[in-house]
Design an enzyme around this catalytic site. Structure first.
Site, PDB file in Angstrom:
ATOM      1  N   GLU A 103       0.868  -1.172   0.000  1.00 36.95           N
ATOM      2  CA  GLU A 103       0.000   0.000   0.000  1.00 36.95           C
ATOM      3  C   GLU A 103       0.905   1.221   0.000  1.00 36.95           C
ATOM      4  OE1 GLU A 103      -0.203  -1.849   3.087  1.00 36.95           O
ATOM      5  OE2 GLU A 103      -1.721  -3.247   2.387  1.00 36.95           O
ATOM      6  N   TYR A 115       7.488   2.029  -7.827  1.00 34.04           N
ATOM      7  CA  TYR A 115       6.893   0.694  -7.802  1.00 34.04           C
ATOM      8  C   TYR A 115       6.452   0.263  -9.192  1.00 34.04           C
ATOM      9  CZ  TYR A 115       6.999   1.270  -2.743  1.00 34.04           C
ATOM     10  OH  TYR A 115       7.396   1.477  -1.451  1.00 34.04           O
TER      11      TYR A 115
END
Length: 143
Positions: A103, A115
């Site tokens: 998250e 990411y």
């Protein structure tokens, strides 16, 4: 720069970074508890005995959940985060981890780009997940 497993002796420096970087930091006891668990892996990147960053993952069967990623403010934007997360993903793969979740704050575009560059896909949102300030979490997965 050296990527290695985090040791209990690293906690002073890690806590210094944690308290500087996060509005709601983990406690020293929280780090210690997770460090001693069999289902977690914690790593640091250091240079000349100074910890530049740390990251961790909890594992269940063949899946991992990234718990935290942090890089010292004065060393951000040097590729340390990418090096650290990529190294952790490689270690996880060697242990049979095939899917990794995380998250990230919706507003943290730098981390989201990192990411995505490492192969994660955005696949959900958790509203009001974070506090100080209240914010949604973007869920990401890499298979």
């Amino acid at each position: 720069m050296t990527f290695r497993e985090m040791l209990v002796d690293d906690l002073d420096q890690v806590m210094e970074l944690e308290e500087d970087l996060f509005a709601v930091p983990w406690t020293r006891e929280g780090f210690f508890t997770f460090l001693t668990r069999e289902d977690t892996m914690f790593f640091v990147v250091e240079e000349k005995d100074r910890i530049l960053g740390y990251c961790s993952m909890m594992t269940v069967l063949d899946e991992g959940d990234i718990l935290n990623v942090a890089v010292r403010r004065d060393r951000q934007k040097e590729g340390i985060g990418c090096f650290m997360v990529d190294s952790m993903l490689r270690m996880a793969a060697m242990q049979g981890i095939r899917t990794v979740h995380l998250e990230v704050r919706e507003s943290n575009m730098t981390a989201r780009r990192l990411y995505r560059r490492l192969g994660f896909q955005e696949d959900g949102v958790r509203k009001n997940y974070y506090t100080d300030p209240a914010e949604a979490a973007v869920l990401m997965t890499k298979k």
